[in-house]
Design a protein around this motif. Structure first.
Motif, PDB file in Angstrom:
ATOM      1  N   ALA A 184    -140.497 -17.593 -30.764  1.00  0.00           N
ATOM      2  CA  ALA A 184    -140.762 -17.073 -32.104  1.00  0.00           C
ATOM      3  C   ALA A 184    -140.560 -18.151 -33.154  1.00  0.00           C
ATOM      4  O   ALA A 184    -141.302 -18.225 -34.145  1.00  0.00           O
ATOM      5  CB  ALA A 184    -139.871 -15.868 -32.392  1.00  0.00           C
TER       6      ALA A 184
ATOM      7  N   CYS B 247    -147.261  -9.983 -33.119  1.00  0.00           N
ATOM      8  CA  CYS B 247    -146.943 -10.733 -31.898  1.00  0.00           C
ATOM      9  C   CYS B 247    -145.617 -10.223 -31.350  1.00  0.00           C
ATOM     10  O   CYS B 247    -144.569 -10.392 -31.998  1.00  0.00           O
ATOM     11  CB  CYS B 247    -146.850 -12.224 -32.189  1.00  0.00           C
ATOM     12  SG  CYS B 247    -148.368 -12.935 -32.871  1.00  0.00           S
TER      13      CYS B 247
ATOM     14  N   LEU C 157    -142.813 -10.557 -28.836  1.00  0.00           N
ATOM     15  CA  LEU C 157    -142.210 -11.534 -27.936  1.00  0.00           C
ATOM     16  C   LEU C 157    -140.874 -11.066 -27.381  1.00  0.00           C
ATOM     17  O   LEU C 157    -140.144 -11.843 -26.757  1.00  0.00           O
ATOM     18  CB  LEU C 157    -142.012 -12.874 -28.676  1.00  0.00           C
ATOM     19  CG  LEU C 157    -143.204 -13.445 -29.439  1.00  0.00           C
ATOM     20  CD1 LEU C 157    -142.852 -14.822 -30.000  1.00  0.00           C
ATOM     21  CD2 LEU C 157    -144.444 -13.524 -28.564  1.00  0.00           C
TER      22      LEU C 157
ATOM     23  N   HIS D 117    -140.165  -8.984 -24.945  1.00  0.00           N
ATOM     24  CA  HIS D 117    -140.138  -9.057 -23.478  1.00  0.00           C
ATOM     25  C   HIS D 117    -139.081  -8.115 -22.906  1.00  0.00           C
ATOM     26  O   HIS D 117    -138.390  -8.430 -21.931  1.00  0.00           O
ATOM     27  CB  HIS D 117    -139.881 -10.508 -23.047  1.00  0.00           C
ATOM     28  CG  HIS D 117    -140.305 -10.789 -21.641  1.00  0.00           C
ATOM     29  ND1 HIS D 117    -139.708 -11.755 -20.870  1.00  0.00           N
ATOM     30  CD2 HIS D 117    -141.256 -10.243 -20.870  1.00  0.00           C
ATOM     31  CE1 HIS D 117    -140.272 -11.784 -19.672  1.00  0.00           C
ATOM     32  NE2 HIS D 117    -141.219 -10.882 -19.654  1.00  0.00           N
TER      33      HIS D 117
ATOM     34  N   MET E  51    -145.929 -10.697 -25.100  1.00  0.00           N
ATOM     35  CA  MET E  51    -145.534 -11.682 -24.092  1.00  0.00           C
ATOM     36  C   MET E  51    -145.067 -10.984 -22.824  1.00  0.00           C
ATOM     37  O   MET E  51    -144.519  -9.879 -22.870  1.00  0.00           O
ATOM     38  CB  MET E  51    -144.425 -12.571 -24.658  1.00  0.00           C
ATOM     39  CG  MET E  51    -143.919 -13.630 -23.698  1.00  0.00           C
ATOM     40  SD  MET E  51    -142.778 -14.773 -24.518  1.00  0.00           S
ATOM     41  CE  MET E  51    -143.939 -15.818 -25.385  1.00  0.00           C
TER      42      MET E  51
ATOM     43  N   THR F 127    -146.621 -22.940 -26.180  1.00  0.00           N
ATOM     44  CA  THR F 127    -146.887 -21.500 -26.099  1.00  0.00           C
ATOM     45  C   THR F 127    -147.328 -20.959 -27.458  1.00  0.00           C
ATOM     46  O   THR F 127    -148.252 -20.140 -27.549  1.00  0.00           O
ATOM     47  CB  THR F 127    -145.645 -20.751 -25.609  1.00  0.00           C
ATOM     48  OG1 THR F 127    -145.269 -21.261 -24.331  1.00  0.00           O
ATOM     49  CG2 THR F 127    -145.913 -19.254 -25.500  1.00  0.00           C
TER      50      THR F 127
END
Length: 428
Positions: free
Chosen positions: A262, A318, A320, A322, A345, A387
């Protein structure tokens, strides 16, 4: 003009006289879009670009001359292969450029107010007359006279140009059309979403009123483009072509998950012109010190924050985190919002499990098809920075309609038409 608003605002505050060249129409493959601008002040200082380098020297000289004479001009630059040293666009496209002197002694209130508002990231439109007739004046073009982003229909070559290298009507074979004076309407009109327009185009109240109405339609869509109107404000009398430049607050990028990836993504998001927010439920990780490039860092459960914050059709999300306890309730809401991009992600195994949970939560296949997961393009990325580049590349491709495949050996367009999710005013 508004894309270099910060520099021009400073010039106006300092009382400098300058001339600004603005791309008003694009045909075929060209490096810059309508609204791209190059400005030159009385000392010869230049800012901005209209072509990425192909015709900057010629446009610079036009600005100098316009500033000396106080007269606006328009000129078209295209591709000419008769002389390898000729002034023209090597990419094969055509751009039309409006050059306008902005001189303090003759009044420039509307322009100064527009660049000041754009610098403050306010939603405004600046309207100027590019000339009588102009792109699409023969009746071709978009519905209701609006030319999308200044482009003309595929295969149409305006004003007698032909695509085989022939230069008709005495035009010189060096890739550009000799300059022509603009229409006698040399003013500017500043239009806001609400309220009375500021300034005048110089053609009377009826023209200003009609131009403001057309400008608000493009402003609502966050678009820059050309509009055809009559000199008296109707569509039936002598035609004029107006350039409407729109600017709006930068679009949002919301990054969920205060992780190393991030931090890298916030830097890329800021570079691309987004207003970046990082959100995480864990206060030990969601701190301003860890994310100095973010515009704001929010400590909250991601799905609850998404329910209360403002998003629009330009917003990119987004995910991220996870972690299913964060991801599933967040994506359940995100995939039902009219936003530009939703990416998450995770490994392919994580993605399959995530899809199962989202189906159980009631999402349909059309909603699930909007999810970009695993997030990003296949660049072989390893580090957080690589990434972040992978994710940003996918966002740009989704926003612009790109394929994501290498251009080498491909037959896809290099310059795609600007999409609605494009940042209208990137941070400088």
């Amino acid at each position: 003009m508004l894309e270099i608003a910060a520099e021009l605002h400073q010039w106006c505050r300092e009382g400098r006289d300058f001339a600004v060249a603005t791309v008003v129409a694009v045909t075929g493959s060209a490096p810059r879009h309508p609204g791209a601008a190059l400005a030159v002040d009385a000392t010869g200082t230049a800012v901005g670009s209209v072509s990425g380098g192909c015709v900057e020297g010629a446009v610079y000289e036009l600005c100098v001359r316009s500033l000396e004479t106080g007269t606006p001009v328009t000129e078209r630059f295209g591709y000419g292969d008769a002389d390898a040293l000729a002034v023209g666009l090597t990419c094969g496209g055509t751009i039309e450029v409006l050059v306008t002197p902005v001189i303090a002694a003759t009044g420039r209130a509307a322009v100064a107010a527009a660049v000041a508002a754009a610098t403050r990231r306010e939603t405004v439109a600046l309207v100027r007359v590019t000339g009588a007739g102009g792109p699409g004046a023969d009746g071709a073009g978009g519905a209701d006279g609006i030319e999308p982003d200044g482009d003309v229909p595929d295969g149409h070559v305006p004003d007698g140009d032909v695509p085989d290298g022939h230069v008709p009507d005495g035009r010189v074979p060096d890739g550009h059309v000799p300059e022509q004076p603009t229409a006698p309407f040399t003013g500017a009109l500043l239009v806001r979403p609400e309220g009375t327009p500021e300034g005048t185009l110089g053609g009377g109240a009826a023209l200003d009123l009609a131009a403001a109405s057309e400008a608000r339609a493009l402003l609502d869509a966050g678009r820059t483009g050309t509009v055809r109107l009559g000199a008296e404000g109707s569509r039936c009398d002598r035609p004029l072509t107006l350039l409407v430049e729109s600017t709006a607050p930068p679009p949002r990028m919301i990054v969920f998950g205060a992780v190393d990836f991030a931090a890298a993504l916030t830097r890329v998001g800021r570079f691309l012109g987004y207003r970046v927010t990082v959100c995480d439920a864990r206060p030990v990780f969601a701190t301003g010190e860890r994310f100095p490039d973010a515009d704001e860092v929010v400590v909250a459960w991601p799905h609850r924050y998404l329910e209360t914050t403002t998003t629009d059709a330009r917003t990119v999300l987004c995910v991220l985190t996870h972690d299913a306890k964060f991801d599933v309730p967040l994506l359940e809401r995100a995939l039902r919002l009219p936003v530009a991009y939703v990416g998450a992600m995770g490994s392919r195994r994580t993605h399959r499990d995530r899809l199962r949970r989202l189906r159980e939560a009631g999402l349909g296949e059309a909603e699930l098809a909007r999810l970009r997961s695993p997030i990003g393009l296949d660049l072989g990325a390893r580090t957080p920075e690589e990434t972040a580049l992978s994710i940003a590349a996918e966002i740009v491709a989704a926003r612009r309609g790109g394929s994501g495949v290498p251009l080498t050996g491909a037959h896809t367009p290099i310059h795609h038409e600007r999409g609605p999710a494009s940042p209208a005013h990137a941070r400088r």
